[in-house]
Scaffold this motif. Structure first.
Motif, PDB file in Angstrom:
ATOM      1  N   GLY A  80       0.832  -1.205   0.000  1.00 44.80           N
ATOM      2  CA  GLY A  80       0.000   0.000   0.000  1.00 44.80           C
ATOM      3  C   GLY A  80       0.862   1.248   0.000  1.00 44.80           C
ATOM      4  N   TRP A  81       0.265   2.368   0.388  1.00 47.13           N
ATOM      5  CA  TRP A  81       0.992   3.631   0.413  1.00 47.13           C
ATOM      6  C   TRP A  81       1.973   3.662   1.583  1.00 47.13           C
ATOM      7  N   ILE A  82       3.215   4.017   1.283  1.00 45.30           N
ATOM      8  CA  ILE A  82       4.233   4.233   2.299  1.00 45.30           C
ATOM      9  C   ILE A  82       4.418   5.730   2.401  1.00 45.30           C
ATOM     10  N   ASN A  83       4.050   6.299   3.522  1.00 45.26           N
ATOM     11  CA  ASN A  83       4.025   7.749   3.657  1.00 45.26           C
ATOM     12  C   ASN A  83       5.374   8.299   4.087  1.00 45.26           C
ATOM     13  N   GLY A  84       5.889   9.227   3.310  1.00 45.12           N
ATOM     14  CA  GLY A  84       7.223   9.755   3.533  1.00 45.12           C
ATOM     15  C   GLY A  84       8.208   8.849   2.820  1.00 45.12           C
ATOM     16  N   ILE A  85       9.233   9.400   2.214  1.00 40.68           N
ATOM     17  CA  ILE A  85      10.164   8.540   1.500  1.00 40.68           C
ATOM     18  C   ILE A  85      10.804   7.578   2.476  1.00 40.68           C
ATOM     19  N   ILE A  86      11.195   6.440   1.981  1.00 39.80           N
ATOM     20  CA  ILE A  86      11.436   5.302   2.843  1.00 39.80           C
ATOM     21  C   ILE A  86      12.813   4.693   2.667  1.00 39.80           C
ATOM     22  N   GLU A  87      13.232   3.965   3.679  1.00 37.74           N
ATOM     23  CA  GLU A  87      14.434   3.151   3.596  1.00 37.74           C
ATOM     24  C   GLU A  87      14.013   1.712   3.879  1.00 37.74           C
ATOM     25  N   PHE A  88      14.470   0.813   3.049  1.00 34.28           N
ATOM     26  CA  PHE A  88      14.096  -0.592   3.155  1.00 34.28           C
ATOM     27  C   PHE A  88      15.326  -1.392   3.540  1.00 34.28           C
ATOM     28  N   ASN A  89      15.251  -2.137   4.649  1.00 32.71           N
ATOM     29  CA  ASN A  89      16.433  -2.873   5.101  1.00 32.71           C
ATOM     30  C   ASN A  89      16.381  -4.359   4.735  1.00 32.71           C
ATOM     31  N   GLY A  90      15.452  -4.702   3.859  1.00 32.65           N
ATOM     32  CA  GLY A  90      15.324  -6.089   3.430  1.00 32.65           C
ATOM     33  C   GLY A  90      14.115  -6.777   4.007  1.00 32.65           C
ATOM     34  N   SER A  91      13.593  -6.219   5.109  1.00 33.60           N
ATOM     35  CA  SER A  91      12.422  -6.846   5.712  1.00 33.60           C
ATOM     36  C   SER A  91      11.390  -5.837   6.204  1.00 33.60           C
ATOM     37  N   THR A  92      11.846  -4.650   6.572  1.00 26.40           N
ATOM     38  CA  THR A  92      10.913  -3.642   7.082  1.00 26.40           C
ATOM     39  C   THR A  92      11.195  -2.292   6.430  1.00 26.40           C
ATOM     40  N   TRP A  93      10.193  -1.406   6.502  1.00 27.23           N
ATOM     41  CA  TRP A  93      10.315  -0.064   5.953  1.00 27.23           C
ATOM     42  C   TRP A  93      10.495   0.928   7.104  1.00 27.23           C
ATOM     43  N   ASN A  94      11.389   1.890   6.904  1.00 28.53           N
ATOM     44  CA  ASN A  94      11.538   3.001   7.833  1.00 28.53           C
ATOM     45  C   ASN A  94      11.313   4.306   7.098  1.00 28.53           C
ATOM     46  N   LEU A  95      10.600   5.218   7.752  1.00 30.14           N
ATOM     47  CA  LEU A  95      10.375   6.516   7.141  1.00 30.14           C
ATOM     48  C   LEU A  95      11.655   7.339   7.203  1.00 30.14           C
ATOM     49  N   LEU A  96      12.072   7.821   6.068  1.00 30.53           N
ATOM     50  CA  LEU A  96      13.308   8.600   5.995  1.00 30.53           C
ATOM     51  C   LEU A  96      13.274   9.397   4.708  1.00 30.53           C
TER      52      LEU A  96
END
Length: 316
Positions: free
Chosen positions: A273-289
């Motif tokens: 779905g929508w990921i709000n705010g540009i993101i960082e993906f570490n292979g398993s989870t999304w972080n807003l960044l």
């Protein structure tokens, strides 16, 4: 449809949705040459399964539903795809467009003459679209106003087509670079990560521009891409161009991160779905960044924000 004369000057409340103070110095960023965020040097050398062919949608003013007066035309022929085209062909130097959707949020734009594309971001419903010419000072007169009933058939349309803020075409340099970056990818998440890493390692934040940018500023995507420098608005427009032309719905958003007036992007990821705010993906989870904070600090993790920290005011 109303085409009002200029006899009665109407005050136009201009909503400040551009970035006069939006992209001020980020916490922890000591200079325009602040160290870039580190990214993995590992990169596949083989073609991924992602179809990286650029998908450049071209807005069209078909004339099947249009409203006009002597100086302006509103074409809503393709409103179902999430956009309208406004053509101002008058002689006034200061012209504004206001769009109020079914969510009652009013967006105000400058018109620059000729055909310009504007997204319909409040989904289906009644939109009021009005063109104003300057009379004197801050006084504007409505010359064309129309209520348009819109039925959006593709909810992602507004975030795949180019518009006045994310203005690209098939020849735009960022479009080809987005295709190059996606060549090695096998999913939309990998494309987002590849584009994100490219921006934060190659673009330099322009603090002088941020301090002096004037109301009405619009990103020149080719210029920003060639110079590899810009403000948050520029970063967001270039990234949105790269991702939209890889068929990844991307919103350019404006609002607040804490007390900073700022611009960022949100992306739509399949099965997420929508990921709000540009993101960082570490292979398993999304972080807003968001990419501006990431590119201006040697410790971008410091700027990971909670979803609630991003207060969206406008979407383009």
């Amino acid at each position: 449809m109303k085409c009002l004369p200029m006899k009665k000057a109407l005050p136009l409340i201009l909503l400040s949705c551009l970035f006069l103070c939006a992209c001020g110095k980020s916490p922890g960023a000591s200079s325009a040459n602040a160290p870039k965020a580190s990214v993995s040097s590992e990169k596949s050398t083989e073609k991924g399964t992602w179809d990286n062919t650029p998908k450049v949608l071209v807005p069209s003013a078909d004339g099947t539903e249009s409203y006009t007066c002597d100086a302006a035309t509103i074409d809503a022929s393709n409103s179902s795809s999430g956009y309208i085209i406004v053509d101002y062909h008058g002689s006034n130097d200061k012209v504004k467009l206001q769009i109020t959707g079914p969510d009652s949020i009013t967006y105000t734009f400058d018109l620059h003459g000729g055909s310009e594309v504007f997204p319909l971001v409040a989904q289906s419903g009644s939109y009021n679209v009005s063109v104003f010419e300057n009379v004197e000072g801050t006084q504007y007169a409505s010359i064309l106003s129309q209520n348009i009933q819109v039925s959006i058939t593709d909810e992602f349309g507004p975030y795949l087509y180019p518009n006045q803020y994310v203005n690209f075409n098939a020849d735009s340099l960022a479009v080809q670079k987005g295709s190059d970056l996606a060549y090695y990818c096998s999913s939309d998440t990998e494309v987002v990560e590849s584009v994100y890493n490219y921006i934060i390692t190659n673009f330099k934040y322009d603090y002088d521009k941020a301090a002096n940018v004037k109301s009405g500023y619009l990103p020149d995507i080719d210029k920003v891409f060639t110079e590899n420098t810009g403000i948050c608005f520029d970063y967001a427009a270039v990234m949105a161009t790269m991702l939209r032309t890889q068929a990844i719905p991307t919103r350019l958003e404006v609002g607040y991160v804490g007390e900073e007036y700022h611009a960022w992007i949100s992306t739509y990821i399949n099965d997420v779905g929508w990921i709000n705010g540009i993101i960082e993906f570490n292979g398993s989870t999304w972080n807003l960044l968001d990419p501006t904070f990431a590119s201006t600090s040697d410790s971008p993790k410091d700027f990971i924000a909670k979803d609630s920290d991003y207060i969206t005011k406008y979407v383009y």
